[in-house]
Write a protein that holds these residues in place. Structure first.
Motif, mmCIF file in Angstrom:
data_model
loop_
_atom_site.group_PDB
_atom_site.id
_atom_site.type_symbol
_atom_site.label_atom_id
_atom_site.label_comp_id
_atom_site.label_asym_id
_atom_site.label_seq_id
_atom_site.Cartn_x
_atom_site.Cartn_y
_atom_site.Cartn_z
ATOM 1 N N GLU A 1 0.737 -1.292 -0.166
ATOM 2 C CA GLU A 1 0.096 0.240 -0.006
ATOM 3 C C GLU A 1 0.365 1.300 -0.090
ATOM 4 O O GLU A 1 0.776 2.714 -0.377
ATOM 5 N N HIS A 2 1.395 1.787 0.622
ATOM 6 C CA HIS A 2 2.781 2.340 0.728
ATOM 7 C C HIS A 2 3.223 3.093 -0.312
ATOM 8 O O HIS A 2 3.589 4.199 -1.041
ATOM 9 N N PHE A 3 4.335 1.653 -1.126
ATOM 10 C CA PHE A 3 4.465 2.158 -2.779
ATOM 11 C C PHE A 3 3.415 2.224 -3.175
ATOM 12 O O PHE A 3 3.905 3.586 -4.513
ATOM 13 N N LYS A 4 2.324 1.941 -3.732
ATOM 14 C CA LYS A 4 1.126 1.340 -4.177
ATOM 15 C C LYS A 4 0.304 3.275 -4.357
ATOM 16 O O LYS A 4 0.557 4.645 -4.964
ATOM 17 N N GLY A 5 0.495 3.716 -3.330
ATOM 18 C CA GLY A 5 0.074 4.975 -2.822
ATOM 19 C C GLY A 5 0.836 5.720 -2.905
ATOM 20 O O GLY A 5 0.955 7.304 -3.970
ATOM 21 N N ALA A 6 2.414 6.207 -3.517
ATOM 22 C CA ALA A 6 3.676 6.886 -3.427
ATOM 23 C C ALA A 6 3.841 6.971 -4.938
ATOM 24 O O ALA A 6 4.389 7.587 -5.697
ATOM 25 N N GLY A 7 2.681 5.920 -5.613
ATOM 26 C CA GLY A 7 3.011 5.468 -7.431
ATOM 27 C C GLY A 7 4.406 4.775 -7.497
ATOM 28 O O GLY A 7 4.471 5.161 -9.321
ATOM 29 N N LYS A 8 4.520 4.312 -6.930
ATOM 30 C CA LYS A 8 6.299 4.187 -7.352
ATOM 31 C C LYS A 8 5.850 1.956 -6.766
ATOM 32 O O LYS A 8 6.966 1.449 -6.301
ATOM 33 N N HIS A 9 4.751 1.389 -7.229
ATOM 34 C CA HIS A 9 4.308 0.552 -7.528
ATOM 35 C C HIS A 9 5.563 -0.794 -7.725
ATOM 36 O O HIS A 9 6.163 -1.799 -7.503
ATOM 37 N N ALA A 10 6.392 0.310 -8.628
ATOM 38 C CA ALA A 10 6.981 -0.978 -9.754
ATOM 39 C C ALA A 10 8.672 -0.119 -8.650
ATOM 40 O O ALA A 10 9.928 -1.120 -8.911
ATOM 41 N N ALA A 11 8.749 0.046 -7.957
ATOM 42 C CA ALA A 11 9.954 -0.018 -6.888
ATOM 43 C C ALA A 11 10.722 -0.924 -6.312
ATOM 44 O O ALA A 11 10.881 -0.848 -5.520
ATOM 45 N N PHE A 12 9.901 -1.957 -6.137
ATOM 46 C CA PHE A 12 9.972 -2.993 -5.157
ATOM 47 C C PHE A 12 9.489 -4.574 -5.700
ATOM 48 O O PHE A 12 8.367 -4.148 -6.699
ATOM 49 N N ASP A 13 9.060 -5.390 -4.983
ATOM 50 C CA ASP A 13 9.405 -6.600 -5.560
ATOM 51 C C ASP A 13 9.303 -7.634 -3.986
ATOM 52 O O ASP A 13 9.971 -7.624 -3.273
ATOM 53 N N ALA A 14 8.394 -8.017 -3.410
ATOM 54 C CA ALA A 14 7.601 -8.641 -2.225
ATOM 55 C C ALA A 14 6.716 -10.915 -2.926
ATOM 56 O O ALA A 14 7.009 -10.722 -3.503
ATOM 57 N N ALA A 15 7.428 -11.671 -1.406
ATOM 58 C CA ALA A 15 6.819 -12.186 -0.955
ATOM 59 C C ALA A 15 7.297 -12.632 0.155
ATOM 60 O O ALA A 15 8.040 -12.247 0.099
ATOM 61 N N VAL A 16 5.638 -13.168 0.592
ATOM 62 C CA VAL A 16 6.125 -14.282 1.957
ATOM 63 C C VAL A 16 5.702 -15.337 1.529
ATOM 64 O O VAL A 16 5.618 -15.517 1.059
ATOM 65 N N VAL A 17 7.059 -15.976 3.223
ATOM 66 C CA VAL A 17 7.658 -17.002 3.349
ATOM 67 C C VAL A 17 7.048 -18.472 3.731
ATOM 68 O O VAL A 17 7.282 -17.514 5.172
ATOM 69 N N VAL A 18 6.480 -18.886 4.204
ATOM 70 C CA VAL A 18 6.210 -19.797 5.313
ATOM 71 C C VAL A 18 7.183 -20.892 5.110
ATOM 72 O O VAL A 18 7.457 -21.518 4.061
ATOM 73 N N ARG A 19 7.446 -21.109 6.007
ATOM 74 C CA ARG A 19 8.404 -22.380 6.533
ATOM 75 C C ARG A 19 8.355 -23.091 7.140
ATOM 76 O O ARG A 19 8.211 -22.633 8.937
ATOM 77 N N GLY A 20 7.987 -24.510 7.196
ATOM 78 C CA GLY A 20 6.753 -25.298 8.111
ATOM 79 C C GLY A 20 8.630 -26.129 9.217
ATOM 80 O O GLY A 20 9.599 -25.786 8.714
#
Length: 175
Positions: free
Chosen positions: A28-47
């Motif tokens: 939301e921070h990057f989208k709201g700042a109009g910088k959506h392409a400035a980051f890439d992210a993934a949530v990871v879960v390790r069992g």
């Protein structure tokens, strides 16, 4: 083209819910700042059994073809470089046909990043926990770190990406 510097940030969480909350905050921070392409992210879960899954990743407007660096999903590539079983287990393949491109990303990152950097990132994501892997340009590292409010541990490591070579590798993987 020469290598472009990026920073991979790995953050560990006590629960998947906390990781998702910070992921959403970053998005939301990057989208709201109009910088959506400035980051890439993934949530990871390790069992605790060593299994790894990616319940959420940022793939909005990230497609192969004509895009470089962050726009083609570097965070997912880092996760697969760290935990190759993720790709084999199908966690990243749900997008249909994305496996070849993600494999190319992971190979490029593994070949262009130091083994010590990748090891340090993987050690941040302990078994039995959740985490976020975020890849950003160096000038936004502090901005992202400030949004990781629920993290119990954070690691930052530089990775280098030859964007032109990577784009060609990803393109070739789809042919």
């Amino acid at each position: 083209m020469s290598d472009q510097p990026y920073v991979a940030i790995a953050a560990q969480y006590a629960s998947e819910e906390e990781a998702v909350a910070d992921f959403d905050r970053i998005h939301e921070h990057f989208k709201g700042a109009g910088k959506h392409a400035a980051f890439d992210a993934a949530v990871v879960v390790r069992g605790k059994d060593g299994s790894v899954s990616i319940p959420k990743r940022d793939d909005k407007a990230k497609h192969h073809g004509g895009r470089k660096g962050l726009a083609i999903g570097l965070a997912s590539g880092v996760v697969v470089a760290l935990f190759p079983a993720v790709a084999l287990g199908g966690a990243l393949l749900a997008a249909g046909g994305a496996g070849a491109g993600i494999g190319a990303l992971a190979g490029h990152i593994a070949n262009n990043s130091s083994a010590d950097a990748l090891k340090t990132i993987s050690e941040t994501l302990n078994a039995g926990s959740a985490g976020i892997v975020v890849v950003v340009a160096p000038d936004t590292v502090d901005e992202v770190a400030g949004l990781l409010t629920h993290a119990t541990g954070v690691t930052r490591k530089e990775i280098a990406v030859d964007e032109e070579k990577l784009d060609n590798e990803v393109q070739d993987s789809y042919e």
